[in-house]
Scaffold this motif. Structure first.
Motif, PDB file in Angstrom:
ATOM      1  N   ARG A   1       0.967  -1.377   0.236  1.00 43.54           N
ATOM      2  CA  ARG A   1       0.049   0.129   0.198  1.00 43.54           C
ATOM      3  C   ARG A   1       0.197   1.403   0.105  1.00 43.54           C
ATOM      4  N   PRO A   2       1.699   1.772  -1.335  1.00 44.38           N
ATOM      5  CA  PRO A   2       2.741   2.793  -0.916  1.00 44.38           C
ATOM      6  C   PRO A   2       2.093   3.911  -0.545  1.00 44.38           C
ATOM      7  N   GLY A   3       2.154   5.468  -0.660  1.00 38.37           N
ATOM      8  CA  GLY A   3       1.601   5.859  -0.622  1.00 38.37           C
ATOM      9  C   GLY A   3       2.584   6.686  -1.738  1.00 38.37           C
ATOM     10  N   HIS A   4       2.078   8.556  -1.668  1.00 37.60           N
ATOM     11  CA  HIS A   4       2.187   9.194  -3.058  1.00 37.60           C
ATOM     12  C   HIS A   4       3.862   8.813  -3.089  1.00 37.60           C
ATOM     13  N   ASP A   5       4.982   9.296  -2.028  1.00 37.63           N
ATOM     14  CA  ASP A   5       6.278   9.352  -1.749  1.00 37.63           C
ATOM     15  C   ASP A   5       7.152   8.207  -2.342  1.00 37.63           C
ATOM     16  N   ARG A   6       6.263   7.028  -2.638  1.00 34.49           N
ATOM     17  CA  ARG A   6       7.181   6.575  -3.028  1.00 34.49           C
ATOM     18  C   ARG A   6       7.001   6.022  -4.484  1.00 34.49           C
ATOM     19  N   PHE A   7       6.197   6.464  -4.841  1.00 39.50           N
ATOM     20  CA  PHE A   7       6.234   6.701  -6.652  1.00 39.50           C
ATOM     21  C   PHE A   7       6.638   7.670  -7.363  1.00 39.50           C
ATOM     22  N   GLY A   8       6.891   7.373  -8.689  1.00 41.43           N
ATOM     23  CA  GLY A   8       8.417   8.685  -8.871  1.00 41.43           C
ATOM     24  C   GLY A   8       7.901   8.288 -10.244  1.00 41.43           C
ATOM     25  N   LEU A   9       8.366   9.423 -11.300  1.00 44.56           N
ATOM     26  CA  LEU A   9       7.906  10.001 -11.964  1.00 44.56           C
ATOM     27  C   LEU A   9       9.647   9.899 -13.060  1.00 44.56           C
ATOM     28  N   THR A  10       9.348   9.454 -14.890  1.00 41.14           N
ATOM     29  CA  THR A  10      10.599  10.060 -15.299  1.00 41.14           C
ATOM     30  C   THR A  10       9.988  10.847 -16.724  1.00 41.14           C
ATOM     31  N   VAL A  11      10.715  11.559 -17.483  1.00 38.47           N
ATOM     32  CA  VAL A  11      10.825  13.111 -18.325  1.00 38.47           C
ATOM     33  C   VAL A  11      11.402  12.663 -19.123  1.00 38.47           C
ATOM     34  N   THR A  12      11.372  12.056 -20.644  1.00 40.98           N
ATOM     35  CA  THR A  12      12.420  12.424 -21.444  1.00 40.98           C
ATOM     36  C   THR A  12      11.702  12.412 -22.548  1.00 40.98           C
ATOM     37  N   ARG A  13      12.468  12.756 -23.760  1.00 40.52           N
ATOM     38  CA  ARG A  13      12.048  13.099 -25.198  1.00 40.52           C
ATOM     39  C   ARG A  13      11.690  12.102 -25.725  1.00 40.52           C
ATOM     40  N   ASP A  14      10.774  10.917 -25.036  1.00 34.95           N
ATOM     41  CA  ASP A  14       9.965   9.898 -25.693  1.00 34.95           C
ATOM     42  C   ASP A  14       8.779   9.863 -24.679  1.00 34.95           C
ATOM     43  N   GLY A  15       8.573  10.680 -24.032  1.00 33.03           N
ATOM     44  CA  GLY A  15       7.462  10.492 -22.949  1.00 33.03           C
ATOM     45  C   GLY A  15       7.554  10.334 -22.026  1.00 33.03           C
ATOM     46  N   GLN A  16       6.520  10.213 -20.594  1.00 31.30           N
ATOM     47  CA  GLN A  16       6.156   9.501 -19.850  1.00 31.30           C
ATOM     48  C   GLN A  16       6.520   9.000 -19.150  1.00 31.30           C
ATOM     49  N   ARG A  17       7.387   8.111 -17.800  1.00 35.80           N
ATOM     50  CA  ARG A  17       7.362   6.594 -17.231  1.00 35.80           C
ATOM     51  C   ARG A  17       7.070   6.917 -15.657  1.00 35.80           C
ATOM     52  N   ALA A  18       6.076   6.200 -15.360  1.00 35.02           N
ATOM     53  CA  ALA A  18       6.025   5.604 -13.676  1.00 35.02           C
ATOM     54  C   ALA A  18       6.775   5.385 -13.360  1.00 35.02           C
ATOM     55  N   TRP A  19       7.809   4.990 -11.675  1.00 29.97           N
ATOM     56  CA  TRP A  19       8.138   4.026 -10.982  1.00 29.97           C
ATOM     57  C   TRP A  19       7.459   3.954  -9.418  1.00 29.97           C
ATOM     58  N   LEU A  20       7.612   2.634  -9.439  1.00 28.94           N
ATOM     59  CA  LEU A  20       7.348   2.764  -7.584  1.00 28.94           C
ATOM     60  C   LEU A  20       9.099   2.133  -7.269  1.00 28.94           C
ATOM     61  N   ASP A  21       9.274   2.975  -6.234  1.00 32.54           N
ATOM     62  CA  ASP A  21      10.681   2.975  -5.111  1.00 32.54           C
ATOM     63  C   ASP A  21      11.477   3.169  -5.912  1.00 32.54           C
ATOM     64  N   ASP A  22      12.405   2.329  -7.469  1.00 31.59           N
ATOM     65  CA  ASP A  22      13.456   3.006  -7.894  1.00 31.59           C
ATOM     66  C   ASP A  22      12.969   3.552  -9.191  1.00 31.59           C
ATOM     67  N   PRO A  23      13.444   3.829 -10.252  1.00 34.06           N
ATOM     68  CA  PRO A  23      13.262   4.031 -11.727  1.00 34.06           C
ATOM     69  C   PRO A  23      13.582   3.212 -12.740  1.00 34.06           C
ATOM     70  N   ALA A  24      14.305   2.066 -12.140  1.00 31.33           N
ATOM     71  CA  ALA A  24      14.390   0.735 -12.707  1.00 31.33           C
ATOM     72  C   ALA A  24      12.616   0.509 -12.690  1.00 31.33           C
ATOM     73  N   ASN A  25      12.103   0.719 -11.887  1.00 31.62           N
ATOM     74  CA  ASN A  25      10.977  -0.199 -11.728  1.00 31.62           C
ATOM     75  C   ASN A  25      10.036   0.621 -12.869  1.00 31.62           C
ATOM     76  N   ASP A  26       9.657   0.662 -13.681  1.00 30.22           N
ATOM     77  CA  ASP A  26       9.056   1.782 -14.043  1.00 30.22           C
ATOM     78  C   ASP A  26       7.984   0.867 -15.283  1.00 30.22           C
ATOM     79  N   TRP A  27       6.850   1.805 -15.700  1.00 23.16           N
ATOM     80  CA  TRP A  27       6.139   1.303 -17.169  1.00 23.16           C
ATOM     81  C   TRP A  27       6.030   2.652 -17.715  1.00 23.16           C
ATOM     82  N   PRO A  28       5.704   2.702 -19.166  1.00 23.52           N
ATOM     83  CA  PRO A  28       5.333   3.319 -19.615  1.00 23.52           C
ATOM     84  C   PRO A  28       3.670   4.072 -19.322  1.00 23.52           C
TER      85      PRO A  28
END
Length: 372
Positions: free
Chosen positions: A344-371
Protein backbone atom coordinates in the motif's frame (compact mmCIF):
# COMPACT_ATOMS: atom_id res chain seq x y z
CA UNK A 1 -1.82 31.49 7.77
CA UNK A 2 0.03 28.44 6.46
CA UNK A 3 -1.23 25.81 8.83
CA UNK A 4 1.96 25.63 10.88
CA UNK A 5 4.00 24.62 7.82
CA UNK A 6 5.96 27.84 7.35
CA UNK A 7 9.69 27.67 8.12
CA UNK A 8 11.72 30.54 9.52
CA UNK A 9 13.68 31.13 6.31
CA UNK A 10 10.49 31.75 4.31
CA UNK A 11 8.72 33.87 6.94
CA UNK A 12 10.21 37.20 5.75
CA UNK A 13 8.92 36.65 2.20
CA UNK A 14 5.40 35.79 3.38
CA UNK A 15 5.41 38.87 5.63
CA UNK A 16 6.72 41.19 2.91
CA UNK A 17 4.26 40.13 0.20
CA UNK A 18 0.88 39.24 1.76
CA UNK A 19 -1.60 37.31 -0.35
CA UNK A 20 -4.21 40.03 0.18
CA UNK A 21 -2.18 42.46 -1.96
CA UNK A 22 -2.73 40.24 -5.02
CA UNK A 23 -6.45 39.51 -4.72
CA UNK A 24 -9.25 41.29 -6.61
CA UNK A 25 -12.12 42.99 -4.81
CA UNK A 26 -14.49 40.11 -5.62
CA UNK A 27 -13.24 36.66 -4.62
CA UNK A 28 -14.70 33.18 -4.21
CA UNK A 29 -12.96 31.47 -1.29
CA UNK A 30 -13.74 27.89 -0.33
CA UNK A 31 -15.98 27.90 2.72
CA UNK A 32 -15.60 24.82 4.92
CA UNK A 33 -18.91 25.62 6.62
CA UNK A 34 -20.83 25.86 3.34
CA UNK A 35 -18.84 23.14 1.56
CA UNK A 36 -18.52 25.27 -1.57
CA UNK A 37 -17.04 28.46 -3.02
CA UNK A 38 -18.78 31.60 -1.80
CA UNK A 39 -18.69 35.13 -3.20
CA UNK A 40 -17.08 37.75 -0.94
CA UNK A 41 -16.86 41.42 -1.92
CA UNK A 42 -14.32 43.67 -0.25
CA UNK A 43 -16.66 46.63 -0.73
CA UNK A 44 -19.61 44.86 0.89
CA UNK A 45 -17.83 42.95 3.67
CA UNK A 46 -14.22 44.07 4.12
CA UNK A 47 -13.74 42.11 7.34
CA UNK A 48 -14.83 38.80 5.79
CA UNK A 49 -12.75 39.55 2.68
CA UNK A 50 -9.63 40.13 4.78
CA UNK A 51 -10.29 37.08 6.94
CA UNK A 52 -10.46 34.83 3.88
CA UNK A 53 -7.41 36.52 2.34
CA UNK A 54 -5.46 35.61 5.49
CA UNK A 55 -6.94 32.11 5.85
CA UNK A 56 -5.34 28.87 4.73
CA UNK A 57 -7.92 28.20 2.04
CA UNK A 58 -7.96 28.32 -1.78
CA UNK A 59 -9.59 31.36 -3.39
CA UNK A 60 -11.03 31.36 -6.91
CA UNK A 61 -10.33 34.61 -8.76
CA UNK A 62 -11.68 33.70 -12.22
CA UNK A 63 -14.38 31.41 -13.60
CA UNK A 64 -14.86 29.97 -17.07
CA UNK A 65 -11.70 31.43 -18.63
CA UNK A 66 -12.99 34.94 -17.96
CA UNK A 67 -16.36 34.40 -19.62
CA UNK A 68 -18.21 34.53 -16.28
CA UNK A 69 -20.07 37.52 -14.90
CA UNK A 70 -22.01 38.19 -11.71
CA UNK A 71 -21.32 37.10 -8.17
CA UNK A 72 -22.51 33.50 -8.24
CA UNK A 73 -19.77 30.90 -8.88
CA UNK A 74 -19.33 29.91 -12.51
CA UNK A 75 -19.09 26.42 -14.00
CA UNK A 76 -15.31 25.87 -13.98
CA UNK A 77 -12.76 27.67 -11.82
CA UNK A 78 -9.91 28.80 -14.08
CA UNK A 79 -7.63 30.97 -11.95
CA UNK A 80 -7.05 31.12 -8.22
CA UNK A 81 -4.86 31.90 -5.25
CA UNK A 82 -3.79 28.58 -3.77
CA UNK A 83 -3.82 27.64 -0.12
CA UNK A 84 -0.81 29.33 1.54
CA UNK A 85 0.26 26.03 3.10
CA UNK A 86 0.34 24.39 -0.36
CA UNK A 87 2.24 27.37 -1.78
CA UNK A 88 4.84 27.05 0.96
CA UNK A 89 5.26 23.29 0.56
CA UNK A 90 5.93 23.68 -3.16
CA UNK A 91 8.38 26.53 -2.54
CA UNK A 92 10.13 24.35 0.00
CA UNK A 93 10.39 21.56 -2.59
CA UNK A 94 12.19 23.97 -4.94
CA UNK A 95 15.10 24.36 -2.50
CA UNK A 96 15.75 27.92 -3.69
CA UNK A 97 18.99 29.81 -3.20
CA UNK A 98 19.70 33.51 -3.67
CA UNK A 99 20.56 34.13 -7.30
CA UNK A 100 18.79 31.08 -8.68
CA UNK A 101 17.15 31.72 -12.04
CA UNK A 102 13.48 30.67 -11.83
CA UNK A 103 10.77 30.08 -14.44
CA UNK A 104 7.19 29.97 -13.19
CA UNK A 105 4.41 28.49 -15.34
CA UNK A 106 1.04 29.99 -14.43
CA UNK A 107 1.30 33.51 -12.98
CA UNK A 108 -2.24 33.59 -11.59
CA UNK A 109 -2.58 36.45 -9.13
CA UNK A 110 1.18 37.04 -9.10
CA UNK A 111 1.55 36.23 -5.42
CA UNK A 112 3.74 33.18 -5.92
CA UNK A 113 5.98 35.11 -8.33
CA UNK A 114 6.35 37.83 -5.69
CA UNK A 115 7.42 35.27 -3.10
CA UNK A 116 9.95 33.85 -5.56
CA UNK A 117 11.28 37.33 -6.37
CA UNK A 118 11.67 38.19 -2.70
CA UNK A 119 13.76 35.06 -2.26
CA UNK A 120 16.01 35.09 -5.35
CA UNK A 121 15.77 38.67 -6.61
CA UNK A 122 13.21 40.07 -9.10
CA UNK A 123 15.71 40.05 -11.94
CA UNK A 124 15.90 36.25 -11.63
CA UNK A 125 12.19 35.43 -12.02
CA UNK A 126 10.23 34.94 -15.24
CA UNK A 127 6.54 34.02 -14.92
CA UNK A 128 4.36 33.00 -17.88
CA UNK A 129 0.56 33.28 -17.96
CA UNK A 130 -1.65 32.14 -20.87
CA UNK A 131 -4.65 34.33 -19.98
CA UNK A 132 -4.09 37.93 -21.05
CA UNK A 133 -6.46 39.47 -18.50
CA UNK A 134 -4.96 37.44 -15.65
CA UNK A 135 -1.45 38.31 -16.83
CA UNK A 136 -2.25 42.03 -16.94
CA UNK A 137 -3.77 42.05 -13.45
CA UNK A 138 -0.80 40.14 -12.04
CA UNK A 139 1.70 42.49 -13.68
CA UNK A 140 -0.06 45.49 -12.14
CA UNK A 141 -0.06 43.87 -8.70
CA UNK A 142 3.61 42.95 -8.99
CA UNK A 143 4.57 46.43 -10.17
CA UNK A 144 3.23 47.83 -6.90
CA UNK A 145 6.05 45.85 -5.28
CA UNK A 146 8.55 46.77 -7.99
CA UNK A 147 8.46 43.24 -9.42
CA UNK A 148 6.48 43.52 -12.66
CA UNK A 149 9.20 43.21 -15.27
CA UNK A 150 9.27 39.42 -15.45
CA UNK A 151 5.64 38.76 -16.40
CA UNK A 152 5.18 37.20 -19.85
CA UNK A 153 1.83 36.64 -21.58
CA UNK A 154 2.16 33.39 -23.47
CA UNK A 155 1.76 29.61 -23.58
CA UNK A 156 3.66 28.17 -20.66
CA UNK A 157 4.05 24.76 -22.31
CA UNK A 158 6.70 26.40 -24.51
CA UNK A 159 8.54 27.69 -21.44
CA UNK A 160 10.49 30.89 -22.10
CA UNK A 161 13.61 30.24 -24.13
CA UNK A 162 14.92 33.79 -23.84
CA UNK A 163 15.61 33.37 -20.14
CA UNK A 164 16.99 29.82 -20.21
CA UNK A 165 18.70 27.97 -18.72
CA UNK A 166 16.87 28.04 -15.41
CA UNK A 167 17.96 26.62 -12.08
CA UNK A 168 14.37 25.98 -11.06
CA UNK A 169 11.02 25.63 -12.84
CA UNK A 170 7.83 25.72 -10.81
CA UNK A 171 4.30 25.14 -12.05
CA UNK A 172 1.04 26.37 -10.52
CA UNK A 173 -1.45 24.28 -12.52
CA UNK A 174 -2.15 20.58 -12.73
CA UNK A 175 -0.31 18.65 -15.46
CA UNK A 176 -1.10 15.40 -17.21
CA UNK A 177 2.08 15.50 -19.26
CA UNK A 178 5.22 17.48 -18.47
CA UNK A 179 6.53 19.18 -21.64
CA UNK A 180 10.01 18.06 -22.58
CA UNK A 181 10.69 21.71 -23.43
CA UNK A 182 10.96 22.41 -19.69
CA UNK A 183 13.61 19.72 -19.30
CA UNK A 184 15.64 21.33 -22.07
CA UNK A 185 15.30 24.80 -20.53
CA UNK A 186 16.35 23.67 -17.04
CA UNK A 187 20.07 23.28 -16.40
CA UNK A 188 21.57 19.87 -15.51
CA UNK A 189 21.03 19.35 -11.80
CA UNK A 190 18.15 21.84 -11.85
CA UNK A 191 14.76 21.10 -10.33
CA UNK A 192 11.25 21.07 -11.78
CA UNK A 193 8.35 21.14 -9.29
CA UNK A 194 4.87 20.58 -10.68
CA UNK A 195 1.45 19.25 -9.68
CA UNK A 196 0.94 16.14 -11.79
CA UNK A 197 -1.63 13.41 -12.13
CA UNK A 198 -3.70 11.33 -14.51
CA UNK A 199 -7.20 11.75 -15.89
CA UNK A 200 -8.35 8.94 -13.59
CA UNK A 201 -9.17 11.51 -10.87
CA UNK A 202 -8.49 15.07 -9.74
CA UNK A 203 -6.22 13.79 -6.98
CA UNK A 204 -2.79 14.95 -8.18
CA UNK A 205 0.55 14.94 -6.40
CA UNK A 206 3.55 17.27 -6.49
CA UNK A 207 6.35 15.88 -8.65
CA UNK A 208 9.86 17.01 -7.75
CA UNK A 209 12.10 16.18 -10.69
CA UNK A 210 15.85 16.69 -11.01
CA UNK A 211 17.36 17.15 -14.46
CA UNK A 212 20.03 14.58 -15.28
CA UNK A 213 23.67 15.59 -15.65
CA UNK A 214 23.51 15.13 -19.41
CA UNK A 215 20.34 17.26 -19.58
CA UNK A 216 18.35 14.66 -21.53
CA UNK A 217 15.85 13.62 -18.85
CA UNK A 218 14.36 14.53 -15.49
CA UNK A 219 13.25 12.18 -12.73
CA UNK A 220 12.13 12.26 -9.14
CA UNK A 221 9.54 11.32 -6.56
CA UNK A 222 6.17 12.75 -5.63
CA UNK A 223 6.16 14.70 -2.38
CA UNK A 224 2.47 14.69 -1.46
CA UNK A 225 -1.11 15.03 -2.71
CA UNK A 226 -2.58 18.27 -4.08
CA UNK A 227 -5.39 19.45 -6.35
CA UNK A 228 -4.78 22.24 -8.85
CA UNK A 229 -6.68 23.70 -11.78
CA UNK A 230 -5.55 21.91 -14.89
CA UNK A 231 -3.28 23.36 -17.56
CA UNK A 232 -5.72 24.67 -20.16
CA UNK A 233 -4.26 22.71 -23.06
CA UNK A 234 -4.38 19.47 -21.02
CA UNK A 235 -7.92 19.65 -19.68
CA UNK A 236 -10.05 16.58 -20.23
CA UNK A 237 -13.01 17.29 -22.54
CA UNK A 238 -16.42 16.44 -21.03
CA UNK A 239 -17.19 12.72 -20.97
CA UNK A 240 -20.79 12.20 -22.11
CA UNK A 241 -22.27 9.16 -20.38
CA UNK A 242 -24.86 8.35 -23.07
CA UNK A 243 -22.13 8.19 -25.70
CA UNK A 244 -20.70 5.26 -23.74
CA UNK A 245 -23.90 3.72 -22.41
CA UNK A 246 -26.80 4.52 -24.74
CA UNK A 247 -28.93 1.84 -23.07
CA UNK A 248 -28.42 0.43 -19.58
CA UNK A 249 -25.75 -1.40 -17.62
CA UNK A 250 -27.54 -4.62 -18.54
CA UNK A 251 -25.93 -4.26 -21.96
CA UNK A 252 -22.59 -5.06 -20.34
CA UNK A 253 -21.16 -8.38 -19.22
CA UNK A 254 -22.06 -8.93 -15.56
CA UNK A 255 -19.70 -10.29 -12.92
CA UNK A 256 -19.04 -9.48 -9.26
CA UNK A 257 -16.17 -8.48 -6.99
CA UNK A 258 -15.18 -9.11 -3.41
CA UNK A 259 -13.73 -5.61 -3.09
CA UNK A 260 -15.75 -3.40 -0.79
CA UNK A 261 -16.78 0.20 -1.25
CA UNK A 262 -14.48 1.30 1.56
CA UNK A 263 -11.52 -0.46 -0.04
CA UNK A 264 -12.02 0.69 -3.62
CA UNK A 265 -13.48 4.17 -3.26
CA UNK A 266 -11.42 5.41 -0.32
CA UNK A 267 -10.81 9.11 0.18
CA UNK A 268 -10.63 11.63 -2.70
CA UNK A 269 -6.87 12.22 -2.32
CA UNK A 270 -5.90 8.73 -1.20
CA UNK A 271 -2.71 7.10 -2.42
CA UNK A 272 -4.56 4.14 -3.90
CA UNK A 273 -6.63 6.35 -6.22
CA UNK A 274 -3.41 7.98 -7.38
CA UNK A 275 -1.86 4.53 -7.87
CA UNK A 276 -4.85 3.29 -9.86
CA UNK A 277 -4.45 6.26 -12.18
CA UNK A 278 -0.85 5.23 -12.78
CA UNK A 279 -1.76 1.60 -13.46
CA UNK A 280 -5.01 2.06 -15.44
CA UNK A 281 -4.06 4.51 -18.19
CA UNK A 282 -6.45 6.59 -20.30
CA UNK A 283 -9.35 6.05 -17.93
CA UNK A 284 -11.69 8.34 -15.99
CA UNK A 285 -13.29 7.28 -12.71
CA UNK A 286 -16.57 8.87 -11.62
CA UNK A 287 -17.80 8.15 -8.10
CA UNK A 288 -21.52 8.80 -7.83
CA UNK A 289 -23.34 9.93 -4.71
CA UNK A 290 -24.51 7.24 -2.34
CA UNK A 291 -28.28 6.83 -2.18
CA UNK A 292 -30.37 4.32 -0.27
CA UNK A 293 -27.26 2.33 0.66
CA UNK A 294 -26.02 2.04 -2.94
CA UNK A 295 -23.13 3.74 -4.72
CA UNK A 296 -22.23 3.18 -8.39
CA UNK A 297 -18.68 3.86 -9.57
CA UNK A 298 -18.14 4.31 -13.30
CA UNK A 299 -14.99 3.84 -15.37
CA UNK A 300 -14.80 5.35 -18.85
CA UNK A 301 -12.09 4.55 -21.39
CA UNK A 302 -10.61 7.70 -22.91
CA UNK A 303 -9.13 6.05 -26.00
CA UNK A 304 -12.31 4.16 -26.96
CA UNK A 305 -15.87 3.71 -25.70
CA UNK A 306 -15.13 0.96 -23.19
CA UNK A 307 -16.88 1.34 -19.85
CA UNK A 308 -17.41 -0.42 -16.56
CA UNK A 309 -19.72 0.07 -13.62
CA UNK A 310 -19.42 -1.42 -10.15
CA UNK A 311 -22.46 -1.14 -7.90
CA UNK A 312 -21.64 -1.18 -4.21
CA UNK A 313 -24.60 -1.86 -1.94
CA UNK A 314 -24.47 -2.10 1.83
CA UNK A 315 -24.43 -5.71 3.02
CA UNK A 316 -24.17 -7.23 -0.47
CA UNK A 317 -21.46 -8.44 -2.82
CA UNK A 318 -20.75 -5.73 -5.38
CA UNK A 319 -22.06 -6.31 -8.90
CA UNK A 320 -19.96 -5.36 -11.94
CA UNK A 321 -20.84 -4.66 -15.57
CA UNK A 322 -18.25 -4.15 -18.33
CA UNK A 323 -18.46 -3.41 -22.04
CA UNK A 324 -16.07 -2.64 -24.87
CA UNK A 325 -12.60 -3.55 -26.05
CA UNK A 326 -11.09 -3.03 -22.59
CA UNK A 327 -12.22 -4.75 -19.42
CA UNK A 328 -11.78 -1.64 -17.30
CA UNK A 329 -13.00 -3.14 -14.07
CA UNK A 330 -10.61 -6.07 -14.43
CA UNK A 331 -7.78 -3.58 -14.98
CA UNK A 332 -8.83 -1.49 -11.98
CA UNK A 333 -9.22 -4.45 -9.65
CA UNK A 334 -5.86 -5.85 -10.75
CA UNK A 335 -4.29 -2.44 -10.09
CA UNK A 336 -5.84 -2.28 -6.62
CA UNK A 337 -4.58 -5.78 -5.76
CA UNK A 338 -1.10 -4.78 -6.99
CA UNK A 339 -1.16 -1.67 -4.78
CA UNK A 340 -2.25 -3.77 -1.80
CA UNK A 341 0.33 -6.49 -2.39
CA UNK A 342 3.20 -4.00 -2.75
CA UNK A 343 2.58 -2.68 0.76
CA UNK A 344 0.00 0.00 0.00
CA UNK A 345 2.61 2.57 -1.02
CA UNK A 346 1.98 6.24 -0.37
CA UNK A 347 2.52 9.01 -2.86
CA UNK A 348 6.18 9.40 -1.89
CA UNK A 349 7.08 5.87 -3.03
CA UNK A 350 6.02 6.69 -6.57
CA UNK A 351 8.11 8.62 -9.05
CA UNK A 352 8.11 10.01 -12.58
CA UNK A 353 10.70 10.12 -15.36
CA UNK A 354 10.39 12.50 -18.31
CA UNK A 355 12.40 11.99 -21.49
CA UNK A 356 12.15 13.06 -25.11
CA UNK A 357 10.13 9.88 -25.71
CA UNK A 358 7.49 10.58 -23.05
CA UNK A 359 6.75 9.83 -19.39
CA UNK A 360 7.20 6.73 -17.26
CA UNK A 361 5.96 6.12 -13.72
CA UNK A 362 7.84 4.01 -11.21
CA UNK A 363 7.66 2.55 -7.71
CA UNK A 364 10.61 2.95 -5.31
CA UNK A 365 13.25 2.96 -8.05
CA UNK A 366 13.35 4.38 -11.60
CA UNK A 367 14.30 0.90 -12.80
CA UNK A 368 10.84 -0.35 -11.72
CA UNK A 369 9.02 1.74 -14.30
CA UNK A 370 6.18 1.44 -16.79
CA UNK A 371 4.88 3.71 -19.59
CA UNK A 372 1.96 6.07 -19.11
Amino acid sequence: MVGGALSADWAPAFEAVPRSAFLPDLIWPWSMAAGKSVAISRADDPEAWQAYADADCPIVTQWDDGGHSGTEPGRVSTSSASMPSVVFRMLRDLDLRRGHRVLEIGTGTGWNAALLAHRVGPENVVTVEVDEAVSTAAREALERFGLGGGVVHGDGTAGYEQGAPYDRITVTCGLRSIPYTWVRQCRPGGVIVSPWGTHYSNGDAVARLEVARDGTSAAGRFTGPVEFMKLRSQRLPPVIHREYVPGSVADGEETSTSLTEEEFVGEPFSAHRFALGLRVPHCLQVVAEKRDGARPVWLYGLADRSWACVQFRDGEVARVWQHGGRRLWDEAETAYRWWDETGRPGHDRFGLTVTRDGQRAWLDDPANDWPL
